[in-house]
Design a protein around this motif. Structure first.
Motif, PDB file in Angstrom:
ATOM      1  N   ILE A  47      -0.205 -11.391  -8.998  1.00 12.51           N
ATOM      2  CA  ILE A  47      -0.303  -9.949  -8.723  1.00 12.51           C
ATOM      3  C   ILE A  47      -1.755  -9.548  -8.922  1.00 12.51           C
ATOM      4  CG2 ILE A  47       0.451  -7.643  -9.421  1.00 12.51           C
ATOM      5  CD1 ILE A  47       3.014  -8.899 -10.464  1.00 12.51           C
ATOM      6  N   GLU A  48      -2.325  -8.951  -7.907  1.00 15.45           N
ATOM      7  CA  GLU A  48      -3.725  -8.546  -7.959  1.00 15.45           C
ATOM      8  C   GLU A  48      -3.813  -7.085  -7.516  1.00 15.45           C
ATOM      9  OE1 GLU A  48      -8.057  -9.935  -6.135  1.00 15.45           O
ATOM     10  OE2 GLU A  48      -6.225 -11.008  -5.592  1.00 15.45           O
ATOM     11  N   ALA A  49      -4.255  -6.203  -8.443  1.00 17.54           N
ATOM     12  CA  ALA A  49      -4.356  -4.777  -8.128  1.00 17.54           C
ATOM     13  C   ALA A  49      -5.751  -4.482  -7.601  1.00 17.54           C
ATOM     14  CB  ALA A  49      -4.069  -3.941  -9.371  1.00 17.54           C
ATOM     15  N   LYS A  50      -5.859  -4.159  -6.328  1.00 19.67           N
ATOM     16  CA  LYS A  50      -7.142  -3.822  -5.736  1.00 19.67           C
ATOM     17  C   LYS A  50      -7.531  -2.366  -6.039  1.00 19.67           C
ATOM     18  CE  LYS A  50      -7.723  -7.824  -3.641  1.00 19.67           C
ATOM     19  NZ  LYS A  50      -8.835  -8.733  -3.969  1.00 19.67           N
ATOM     20  N   VAL A  78      11.790 -17.061  -0.633  1.00 21.25           N
ATOM     21  CA  VAL A  78      13.176 -16.562  -0.657  1.00 21.25           C
ATOM     22  C   VAL A  78      13.254 -15.095  -1.093  1.00 21.25           C
ATOM     23  CG1 VAL A  78      14.133 -18.856  -1.076  1.00 21.25           C
ATOM     24  CG2 VAL A  78      13.430 -17.459  -3.010  1.00 21.25           C
ATOM     25  N   ASP A  79      12.185 -14.587  -1.752  1.00 20.00           N
ATOM     26  CA  ASP A  79      12.182 -13.205  -2.222  1.00 20.00           C
ATOM     27  C   ASP A  79      11.558 -12.241  -1.223  1.00 20.00           C
ATOM     28  OD1 ASP A  79      13.356 -13.994  -4.606  1.00 20.00           O
ATOM     29  OD2 ASP A  79      11.425 -14.402  -5.566  1.00 20.00           O
ATOM     30  N   ALA A  80      11.106 -12.749  -0.091  1.00 24.59           N
ATOM     31  CA  ALA A  80      10.404 -11.889   0.867  1.00 24.59           C
ATOM     32  C   ALA A  80      11.337 -10.828   1.450  1.00 24.59           C
ATOM     33  CB  ALA A  80       9.799 -12.748   1.988  1.00 24.59           C
ATOM     34  N   VAL A  81      12.601 -11.177   1.709  1.00 29.45           N
ATOM     35  CA  VAL A  81      13.556 -10.213   2.300  1.00 29.45           C
ATOM     36  C   VAL A  81      13.858  -9.094   1.318  1.00 29.45           C
ATOM     37  CG1 VAL A  81      15.850  -9.939   3.269  1.00 29.45           C
ATOM     38  CG2 VAL A  81      14.536 -12.014   3.768  1.00 29.45           C
ATOM     39  N   ARG A  82      14.107  -9.466   0.056  1.00 30.16           N
ATOM     40  CA  ARG A  82      14.393  -8.429  -0.940  1.00 30.16           C
ATOM     41  C   ARG A  82      13.177  -7.541  -1.155  1.00 30.16           C
ATOM     42  NH1 ARG A  82      16.604 -10.547  -6.388  1.00 30.16           N
ATOM     43  NH2 ARG A  82      15.119 -12.266  -6.065  1.00 30.16           N
ATOM     44  N   MET A  83      11.976  -8.128  -1.079  1.00 26.69           N
ATOM     45  CA  MET A  83      10.769  -7.337  -1.299  1.00 26.69           C
ATOM     46  C   MET A  83      10.585  -6.324  -0.166  1.00 26.69           C
ATOM     47  SD  MET A  83       8.563  -7.168  -3.683  1.00 26.69           S
ATOM     48  CE  MET A  83       7.022  -6.328  -3.993  1.00 26.69           C
ATOM     49  N   ARG A  84      10.950  -6.689   1.043  1.00 21.37           N
ATOM     50  CA  ARG A  84      10.832  -5.749   2.155  1.00 21.37           C
ATOM     51  C   ARG A  84      11.811  -4.589   1.984  1.00 21.37           C
ATOM     52  NH1 ARG A  84       8.560  -5.913   7.025  1.00 21.37           N
ATOM     53  NH2 ARG A  84       7.972  -8.100   6.753  1.00 21.37           N
ATOM     54  N   SER A  85      13.018  -4.884   1.497  1.00 19.87           N
ATOM     55  CA  SER A  85      14.029  -3.823   1.296  1.00 19.87           C
ATOM     56  C   SER A  85      13.574  -2.838   0.223  1.00 19.87           C
ATOM     57  CB  SER A  85      15.353  -4.465   0.918  1.00 19.87           C
ATOM     58  OG  SER A  85      16.312  -3.471   0.631  1.00 19.87           O
ATOM     59  N   LEU A  86      13.024  -3.340  -0.877  1.00 21.54           N
ATOM     60  CA  LEU A  86      12.534  -2.462  -1.940  1.00 21.54           C
ATOM     61  C   LEU A  86      11.362  -1.615  -1.468  1.00 21.54           C
ATOM     62  CD1 LEU A  86      12.727  -4.916  -4.990  1.00 21.54           C
ATOM     63  CD2 LEU A  86      14.134  -2.891  -4.607  1.00 21.54           C
ATOM     64  N   ALA A  87      10.479  -2.202  -0.651  1.00 23.86           N
ATOM     65  CA  ALA A  87       9.307  -1.459  -0.172  1.00 23.86           C
ATOM     66  C   ALA A  87       9.744  -0.263   0.666  1.00 23.86           C
ATOM     67  CB  ALA A  87       8.408  -2.391   0.630  1.00 23.86           C
ATOM     68  N   VAL A  95       6.514  -2.622  -7.802  1.00 26.57           N
ATOM     69  CA  VAL A  95       6.318  -3.922  -8.479  1.00 26.57           C
ATOM     70  C   VAL A  95       7.237  -4.015  -9.703  1.00 26.57           C
ATOM     71  CG1 VAL A  95       4.663  -5.327  -9.744  1.00 26.57           C
ATOM     72  CG2 VAL A  95       3.978  -4.212  -7.610  1.00 26.57           C
ATOM     73  N   ASN A  96       7.320  -2.892 -10.496  1.00 27.47           N
ATOM     74  CA  ASN A  96       8.192  -2.913 -11.679  1.00 27.47           C
ATOM     75  C   ASN A  96       9.655  -3.092 -11.290  1.00 27.47           C
ATOM     76  OD1 ASN A  96       6.030  -2.602 -13.431  1.00 27.47           O
ATOM     77  ND2 ASN A  96       6.072  -0.362 -13.282  1.00 27.47           N
ATOM     78  N   ALA A  97      10.066  -2.410 -10.223  1.00 24.91           N
ATOM     79  CA  ALA A  97      11.449  -2.529  -9.768  1.00 24.91           C
ATOM     80  C   ALA A  97      11.738  -3.942  -9.277  1.00 24.91           C
ATOM     81  CB  ALA A  97      11.726  -1.507  -8.681  1.00 24.91           C
ATOM     82  N   ALA A  98      10.752  -4.564  -8.587  1.00 21.93           N
ATOM     83  CA  ALA A  98      10.946  -5.919  -8.084  1.00 21.93           C
ATOM     84  C   ALA A  98      11.068  -6.908  -9.222  1.00 21.93           C
ATOM     85  CB  ALA A  98       9.789  -6.292  -7.162  1.00 21.93           C
ATOM     86  N   MET A  99      10.305  -6.683 -10.299  1.00 25.06           N
ATOM     87  CA  MET A  99      10.394  -7.593 -11.432  1.00 25.06           C
ATOM     88  C   MET A  99      11.763  -7.471 -12.104  1.00 25.06           C
ATOM     89  SD  MET A  99       6.532  -7.272 -12.975  1.00 25.06           S
ATOM     90  CE  MET A  99       6.801  -8.532 -14.209  1.00 25.06           C
ATOM     91  N   LYS A 100      12.304  -6.242 -12.127  1.00 23.95           N
ATOM     92  CA  LYS A 100      13.641  -6.065 -12.679  1.00 23.95           C
ATOM     93  C   LYS A 100      14.674  -6.781 -11.816  1.00 23.95           C
ATOM     94  CE  LYS A 100      12.680  -1.675 -15.000  1.00 23.95           C
ATOM     95  NZ  LYS A 100      13.032  -0.214 -15.048  1.00 23.95           N
ATOM     96  N   GLU A 101      14.430  -6.817 -10.489  1.00 24.11           N
ATOM     97  CA  GLU A 101      15.334  -7.512  -9.564  1.00 24.11           C
ATOM     98  C   GLU A 101      15.111  -9.027  -9.570  1.00 24.11           C
ATOM     99  OE1 GLU A 101      17.755  -6.354  -7.720  1.00 24.11           O
ATOM    100  OE2 GLU A 101      17.497  -4.269  -8.361  1.00 24.11           O
ATOM    101  N   GLU A 112       0.854  -1.195   0.000  1.00 24.33           N
ATOM    102  CA  GLU A 112       0.000   0.000   0.000  1.00 24.33           C
ATOM    103  C   GLU A 112       0.893   1.250   0.000  1.00 24.33           C
ATOM    104  OE1 GLU A 112      -3.786   1.866   2.494  1.00 24.33           O
ATOM    105  OE2 GLU A 112      -2.686   0.119   3.297  1.00 24.33           O
ATOM    106  N   GLY A 113       0.650   2.145  -1.020  1.00 24.88           N
ATOM    107  CA  GLY A 113       1.430   3.387  -1.116  1.00 24.88           C
ATOM    108  C   GLY A 113       1.278   4.013  -2.509  1.00 24.88           C
ATOM    109  N   GLU A 114       1.774   5.230  -2.610  1.00 22.24           N
ATOM    110  CA  GLU A 114       1.646   5.946  -3.885  1.00 22.24           C
ATOM    111  C   GLU A 114       2.526   5.319  -4.968  1.00 22.24           C
ATOM    112  OE1 GLU A 114      -0.499   8.257  -4.556  1.00 22.24           O
ATOM    113  OE2 GLU A 114      -1.298   8.409  -2.504  1.00 22.24           O
ATOM    114  N   GLU A 115       3.662   4.775  -4.590  1.00 25.82           N
ATOM    115  CA  GLU A 115       4.618   4.230  -5.556  1.00 25.82           C
ATOM    116  C   GLU A 115       4.555   2.706  -5.654  1.00 25.82           C
ATOM    117  OE1 GLU A 115       6.419   6.081  -7.457  1.00 25.82           O
ATOM    118  OE2 GLU A 115       5.761   7.974  -6.486  1.00 25.82           O
ATOM    119  N   VAL A 116       3.369   2.156  -5.390  1.00 27.52           N
ATOM    120  CA  VAL A 116       3.265   0.703  -5.358  1.00 27.52           C
ATOM    121  C   VAL A 116       3.524   0.086  -6.732  1.00 27.52           C
ATOM    122  CG1 VAL A 116       0.752   0.743  -5.713  1.00 27.52           C
ATOM    123  CG2 VAL A 116       1.827  -1.223  -4.633  1.00 27.52           C
ATOM    124  N   LEU A 117       3.067   0.779  -7.810  1.00 23.88           N
ATOM    125  CA  LEU A 117       3.286   0.248  -9.153  1.00 23.88           C
ATOM    126  C   LEU A 117       4.770   0.279  -9.506  1.00 23.88           C
ATOM    127  CD1 LEU A 117       2.203  -0.885 -11.772  1.00 23.88           C
ATOM    128  CD2 LEU A 117       1.740   1.461 -12.533  1.00 23.88           C
TER     129      LEU A 117
END
Length: 404
Positions: free
Chosen positions: A38-41, A53-62, A25-31, A17-22
């Motif tokens: 992926i479900e956009a509410k 295994v990607d949960a740690v990297r996803m937290r850092s990007l967020a 997601v794009n940055a995470a796919m590049k990583e 949740e945030g203004e830069e959420v999209l």
């Protein structure tokens, strides 16, 4: 975007949740973050599923994109195994359950003794308690069943055979007790005498000396089989070498016994027969009143008529009216005396006397002949005399009298 779920690899469900959420997601796919779904509410709220295994990297990007990330659920074998490591009791519970169930099923909980009298059953129970074979004994502590069977037979008096079976937690013993033959009652010295006036036909001597022979005529009380062995001839004294010996005479003597019976027939009863003539009268009953309609003189047509009445009630729409019609029929009858033919009387006489005679005879008696002796009329009655020949046992025990 949606991929199939791999249970062995597992997955983590996240909310972003945030203004830069999209942009996140794009940055995470590049990583090369592996998104399973992926479900956009809304433009500022996404729901995604990624590999654990990607949960740690996803937290850092967020954090770098100022997006709030929250873990909604964790699924798959890796998380289940991790939970089991923290809950060892849950893993050990089923193991201990089946272990205890196995141990309980290898214990004797019931001992059933069948086929034994209360005394023998009590003796077996006492012996089994001494041998520590009681409810609560483990199967491993029991001796082999064939050995147990032999031990019970040898240890308990009065037991001939024991069948031992182990059915689950139940130990069953099928007992066969010794049955000793009843000791024959010792009989005193006795003769066999006749009970009837008869002609001897057959003799079966088990012990004693036959006094009569087939064809001899005997009276009640006459000796048939003597209880004296080696009796001296009439007028002679017994020799010193073979003195008379008194025993309990035993045997069976069949004799021909005669029975006579009389049957009296009285004239048959008067029978009322209808001649076929009849008269009918009709009446109407209304409000308790009887109104004659037809055949008022019908009741006087015959002397002793047979009367039959039939009443009919009137109904309208299911309601019974206080109105009835009645028909009365008068039948003419005549009195006649029933008489049996002579041959019917004789057949009936034989059947009646045979039935009554067989009720009085012993079960082993046999009627061998029957004959009508004579038939005579006396005072309007018919009297028939019959003669029966019966083969029956005429022997009975009679004690010896001193001096026989």
């Amino acid at each position: 975007m949606k991929r199939s779920f791999n249970m062995r690899q597992g997955q983590v469900t996240l909310s972003l949740e945030g203004e830069e959420v999209l942009a996140l997601v794009n940055a995470a796919m590049k990583e090369e973050v592996n998104f399973q779904r992926i479900e956009a509410k809304s433009p500022t709220f996404y729901k995604v599923k990624i590999d654990p295994v990607d949960a740690v990297r996803m937290r850092s990007l967020a954090r770098s994109y100022n997006v709030r990330m929250k873990i909604l659920s964790k699924e798959g074998w890796p998380f289940a195994l991790h939970w089991l490591k923290k809950q060892p009791g849950f893993l050990a519970g089923p193991f201990f359950f089946f272990f205890i169930l196995y141990m309980l099923s290898n214990i004797v909980w019931n001992v059933d003794i069948e086929g034994a009298s209360p005394e023998v059953e009590h003796m077996i129970e006492q012996w089994m308690q001494e041998e520590h074979i009681t409810p609560g004994t483990s199967h491993t502590e029991l001796p082999p069943l064939d050995v147990l069977q032999k031990e019970v037979v040898s240890a308990v008096d009065g037991v001939t055979w024991v069948g031992v079976r182990l059915q689950g937690t139940r130990l069953k013993l099928q007992v066969v007790e010794q049955t000793l033959p009843d000791e024959a009652d010792e009989k005193n010295e006795q003769h066999i005498v006749s009970t009837k006036r008869a002609v001897v036909r057959e003799m079966y001597v088990e012990q004693g000396t036959a006094v009569k022979e087939p064809g001899d005529f005997v009276q009640p009380g006459e000796v048939l089989i003597s209880g004296i062995l080696n009796p001296p001839e009439p007028g002679e004294e017994s020799s010193d070498n073979t003195p008379p010996q008194s025993v309990a005479a035993e045997g069976e003597v069949l004799g021909e016994v005669w029975y006579e019976a009389d049957v009296t027939f009285t004239p048959g009863p008067d029978l009322s027969l209808l001649s076929g003539e009849r008269e009918v009268a009709y009446q109407m009953n209304a409000f308790g009143l009887t109104l004659p309609i037809w055949g008022n003189q019908a009741s006087e047509a015959f002397t002793e008529p047979v009367v039959r009445a039939n009443t009919h009630s009137w109904r309208i729409f299911g309601y019974e009216l206080p109105l009835q019609t009645k028909s009365i029929t008068y039948y003419e009858q005549s009195q006649q005396t029933a008489e049996l033919p002579d041959d019917a009387m004789e057949i009936t006489a034989v059947e009646l006397t045979s039935h009554e005679l067989k009720k009085e005879l012993p079960e082993d008696a046999e009627v061998t002949g029957e004959k009508i002796l004579h038939r005579r009329d006396e005072n309007g009655k018919v009297k028939i005399s019959l003669h029966y020949q019966v083969m029956q046992n005429i022997a009975e025990d009679a004690p010896m009298i001193q001096g026989d």
